[in-house]
Design a protein around this motif. Structure first.
Motif, mmCIF file in Angstrom:
data_model
loop_
_atom_site.group_PDB
_atom_site.id
_atom_site.type_symbol
_atom_site.label_atom_id
_atom_site.label_comp_id
_atom_site.label_asym_id
_atom_site.label_seq_id
_atom_site.Cartn_x
_atom_site.Cartn_y
_atom_site.Cartn_z
ATOM 1 N N ARG A 121 33.193 21.143 37.633
ATOM 2 C CA ARG A 121 32.116 20.213 37.736
ATOM 3 C C ARG A 121 30.985 20.611 38.533
ATOM 4 O O ARG A 121 29.959 20.702 38.203
ATOM 5 N N PHE A 122 31.291 21.476 39.636
ATOM 6 C CA PHE A 122 30.274 22.101 40.652
ATOM 7 C C PHE A 122 30.076 23.511 40.372
ATOM 8 O O PHE A 122 29.620 24.092 41.336
ATOM 9 N N GLN A 123 30.213 24.008 38.986
ATOM 10 C CA GLN A 123 30.023 25.260 38.588
ATOM 11 C C GLN A 123 28.864 25.123 37.580
ATOM 12 O O GLN A 123 29.482 25.130 36.326
ATOM 13 N N LYS A 124 27.619 25.048 37.742
ATOM 14 C CA LYS A 124 26.597 24.766 36.788
ATOM 15 C C LYS A 124 26.259 26.158 35.859
ATOM 16 O O LYS A 124 26.423 27.113 36.322
ATOM 17 N N ILE A 125 26.401 25.824 34.691
ATOM 18 C CA ILE A 125 26.017 27.105 33.787
ATOM 19 C C ILE A 125 24.919 27.644 33.737
ATOM 20 O O ILE A 125 24.563 28.780 33.435
ATOM 21 N N ASP A 126 23.811 27.115 34.660
ATOM 22 C CA ASP A 126 22.422 27.656 34.504
ATOM 23 C C ASP A 126 22.171 27.960 35.972
ATOM 24 O O ASP A 126 20.892 28.252 36.412
ATOM 25 N N GLU A 127 23.051 27.899 37.003
ATOM 26 C CA GLU A 127 22.892 28.320 38.464
ATOM 27 C C GLU A 127 23.967 29.044 38.924
ATOM 28 O O GLU A 127 24.961 28.971 38.398
ATOM 29 N N LEU A 128 23.519 29.729 40.059
ATOM 30 C CA LEU A 128 24.532 30.703 40.628
ATOM 31 C C LEU A 128 25.438 29.694 41.609
ATOM 32 O O LEU A 128 24.972 28.626 41.964
ATOM 33 N N ASN A 129 26.943 30.102 41.428
ATOM 34 C CA ASN A 129 27.705 29.112 42.127
ATOM 35 C C ASN A 129 27.415 29.037 43.720
ATOM 36 O O ASN A 129 26.769 30.115 44.281
ATOM 37 N N ASP A 130 27.656 28.233 44.301
ATOM 38 C CA ASP A 130 27.531 27.749 45.675
ATOM 39 C C ASP A 130 28.766 28.176 46.709
ATOM 40 O O ASP A 130 28.721 28.020 47.801
ATOM 41 N N PHE A 131 29.969 29.140 46.093
ATOM 42 C CA PHE A 131 31.095 29.381 46.733
ATOM 43 C C PHE A 131 31.269 30.563 46.075
ATOM 44 O O PHE A 131 31.102 30.950 44.918
ATOM 45 N N PHE A 132 32.137 31.285 46.914
ATOM 46 C CA PHE A 132 32.635 32.680 46.452
ATOM 47 C C PHE A 132 34.384 32.504 46.518
ATOM 48 O O PHE A 132 34.821 32.188 47.316
ATOM 49 N N LEU A 133 34.953 32.956 45.365
ATOM 50 C CA LEU A 133 36.328 32.931 45.013
ATOM 51 C C LEU A 133 36.883 34.359 45.369
ATOM 52 O O LEU A 133 36.440 35.279 44.811
ATOM 53 N N PHE A 134 37.756 34.312 46.298
ATOM 54 C CA PHE A 134 38.607 35.631 46.738
ATOM 55 C C PHE A 134 39.869 35.758 45.766
ATOM 56 O O PHE A 134 40.901 35.119 46.155
ATOM 57 N N THR A 135 39.833 36.554 44.804
ATOM 58 C CA THR A 135 41.035 36.872 44.069
ATOM 59 C C THR A 135 40.615 38.145 43.170
ATOM 60 O O THR A 135 39.546 38.632 42.668
ATOM 61 N N ASP A 136 41.753 38.930 42.968
ATOM 62 C CA ASP A 136 41.968 39.769 42.125
ATOM 63 C C ASP A 136 42.293 39.616 40.562
ATOM 64 O O ASP A 136 42.470 40.435 39.799
ATOM 65 N N ILE A 137 42.710 38.360 40.276
ATOM 66 C CA ILE A 137 42.860 37.973 38.961
ATOM 67 C C ILE A 137 42.048 37.293 38.023
ATOM 68 O O ILE A 137 42.179 36.898 36.902
ATOM 69 N N ARG A 138 40.539 37.177 38.483
ATOM 70 C CA ARG A 138 39.749 36.540 37.838
ATOM 71 C C ARG A 138 38.253 37.314 38.056
ATOM 72 O O ARG A 138 38.078 37.996 39.108
ATOM 73 N N ASP A 139 37.385 37.018 37.307
ATOM 74 C CA ASP A 139 36.208 37.898 37.333
ATOM 75 C C ASP A 139 35.110 36.775 37.187
ATOM 76 O O ASP A 139 35.206 35.501 36.830
ATOM 77 N N GLY A 140 33.766 36.993 37.624
ATOM 78 C CA GLY A 140 32.636 36.035 37.602
ATOM 79 C C GLY A 140 31.539 36.585 38.516
ATOM 80 O O GLY A 140 31.769 37.456 39.361
ATOM 81 N N HIS A 141 30.506 36.132 38.725
ATOM 82 C CA HIS A 141 29.491 36.445 39.446
ATOM 83 C C HIS A 141 29.705 36.115 40.740
ATOM 84 O O HIS A 141 28.925 36.747 41.892
ATOM 85 N N THR A 142 30.683 35.211 41.117
ATOM 86 C CA THR A 142 31.004 34.948 42.559
ATOM 87 C C THR A 142 32.262 35.108 43.054
ATOM 88 O O THR A 142 32.929 34.666 43.857
ATOM 89 N N ALA A 143 33.159 35.881 42.058
ATOM 90 C CA ALA A 143 34.353 36.471 42.406
ATOM 91 C C ALA A 143 34.699 37.842 43.062
ATOM 92 O O ALA A 143 34.078 38.871 43.023
#
Length: 470
Positions: free
Chosen positions: A261-283
């Motif tokens: 819900r808090f990952q909008k499709i037209d805005e940069l995320n407000d959090f960064f996810l630390f993981t080696d098994i997913r990708d994305g602009h804030t992974a």
């Protein structure tokens, strides 16, 4: 009082003064089952209720509860003990409330449902409801009880409560919708005795939008919904306007279905996810945080993109053999994989091949799962088992997708501009008032607060219920 807590925060969270009953209604009585540390009790007392007795078996939770609500050893309020021993209570009550243990239906638990001894506590709830016939009840549980794998258990619970003479309704409510910057979905079951005239008239409270609201948020859209920086002391306030992007800019052709819900499709995320098994602009990946060559990054990205493909195995994330990787990475040499093993990015799994060391999202990397920016709308759900979530102490106002991740790593991660959530932060994120005394041990306090209900949600829900039964 913490000098870093500003006037707006105090306005939002210092609302449960012991003598503050401006909105009090006609007196009503209630019993507090599975009482925990009193998450139900605080808003019910604020609405004018009187607690006649409480049931709880966790000794440390009882210590916190008594410290806050039972002022002396001579109180005439009844300690009801273990619910498994309860039947007819020594008093009549208007409302019965409780957060029934949720682990049997929680992803964090073993998903055993009614076969779990804690799941069988619902049968004790049925007995107590039937024996005491309160005007109404409110029971809380995890959203997982509404999911397809558990829907038969939910039907069983509703049918039993209905058979005891109640109109039963349920809905999943999110704490964010009631003025808290926490993404917390919880199921609430409400029952009203069917001989009460307006028993069918109950409706769940709607999300608070722009109205003046006593438990969070602001009175108009200009001030926006509450942010993390309104609640957590010591982090930077920022009021920049976020830039909008076409989805094609932030995603490579396809928007992931898993976005929340808090990952909008037209805005940069407000959090960064630390993981080696997913990708994305804030992974954030382990190979982003240490010195690695472009070739090593290519190898890691290739493994990440192929590890879940069915052709390489049935599990969700498969070790990949060297012979497979050699077909995916041109001219791959075993020594290249060995260097990634030496850097603790990869590990070997017997003869099955290679996988990432950091292969669980919940574990994160270097003890960090997520770092939320101060201007985030909501932090992830707080849990009794704790999280590896942190909050950045400064915002980054970078609005360029290509530079966003590296700016975060340079300005926040490497400069250690982030902090863990404290137990008092947990209390604020759950809506507990400033006067509430948390348990002395930090980890125990977090456990208790992560288990609690969000105060504003119960307040607005109970307020709607009292409109019907009083």
């Amino acid at each position: 009082m913490n000098p870093t807590v500003d006037a707006k925060q105090l306005e939002l969270f210092e609302l449960f003064k012991p003598n503050s009953l401006k909105n009090a209604r006609s007196p009503f009585t209630f019993a507090d089952l599975f009482a925990g540390i009193g998450g139900f009790r605080i808003p019910l007392e604020e609405l004018g209720g009187q607690c006649l007795g409480y049931s709880e078996i966790d000794k440390k939770a009882i210590q916190t509860y008594r410290k806050n609500f039972i002022k002396d050893d001579y109180s005439d309020e009844a300690y009801l003990g273990d619910i498994t021993n309860l039947n007819k209570l020594p008093f009549d009550i208007d409302v019965l409330v409780g957060g029934v243990p949720c682990q049997p239906w929680s992803i964090a638990g073993k998903l055993q449902g009614l076969d779990d001894p804690r799941g069988q506590l619902w049968r004790d709830v049925f007995r107590v409801v039937k024996a005491n016939r309160p005007k109404a009840f409110i029971f809380e549980n995890v959203k997982g009880l509404t999911e397809p794998r558990n829907i038969e258990s939910l039907k069983y619970i509703i049918n039993n409560l209905t058979a005891s003479g109640y109109v039963v309704k349920y809905e999943v409510l999110n704490s964010y919708d009631f003025g808290l910057p926490q993404d917390r979905d919880r199921l609430f079951l409400v029952g009203i005795r069917n001989d009460i005239e307006k028993s069918w008239g109950f409706t769940f409270p709607k999300p608070l939008v722009s109205e003046a609201r006593p438990y969070g948020g602001y009175a108009n859209e200009e001030d926006r919904q509450i942010k993390l920086y309104d609640v957590i002391p010591g982090i930077e306030r920022s009021n920049f306007r976020k830039k909008k992007f076409p989805p094609s800019v932030l995603f490579d052709g396809k928007i992931p279905a898993s976005r929340g819900r808090f990952q909008k499709i037209d805005e940069l995320n407000d959090f960064f996810l630390f993981t080696d098994i997913r990708d994305g602009h804030t992974a954030i990946h382990s190979w982003d945080l240490i010195e690695t060559t472009s070739r090593e990054k290519l190898i890691c990205q290739t493994i990440m993109k192929n590890r879940r493909k069915n052709i390489y195995g049935e599990k969700d994330g498969n070790p990949l053999e060297f012979k497979v990787l050699k077909t995916l990475v041109p001219e791959l040499q075993p020594a290249e994989l060995d260097r990634l093993v030496a850097k603790d990015i990869l590990r070997t799994v017997g003869s099955k091949g290679y996988e990432f060391v950091n292969s669980k999202i919940s574990s994160g990397i270097n003890g960090i799962s997520k770092i939320f920016l101060p201007h985030a709308d909501a932090i992830a759900t707080l849990t009794a088992t704790g999280t590896r979530d942190f909050v950045a102490t400064i915002s980054i106002e970078c609005q360029e997708p290509a530079a966003y991740k590296q700016t975060f790593i340079r300005e926040i991660y490497h400069k250690q501009k982030f902090q863990p959530l404290t137990a008092r932060d947990y209390a604020k994120l759950q809506g507990f008032p400033e006067w509430f005394k948390i348990y002395e041990n930090e980890n125990t306090a977090k456990h208790q607060l992560g288990n609690a209900v969000s105060i504003p949600v119960v307040y607005h829900l109970a307020k709607a219920l009292l409109d019907i039964i009083l």
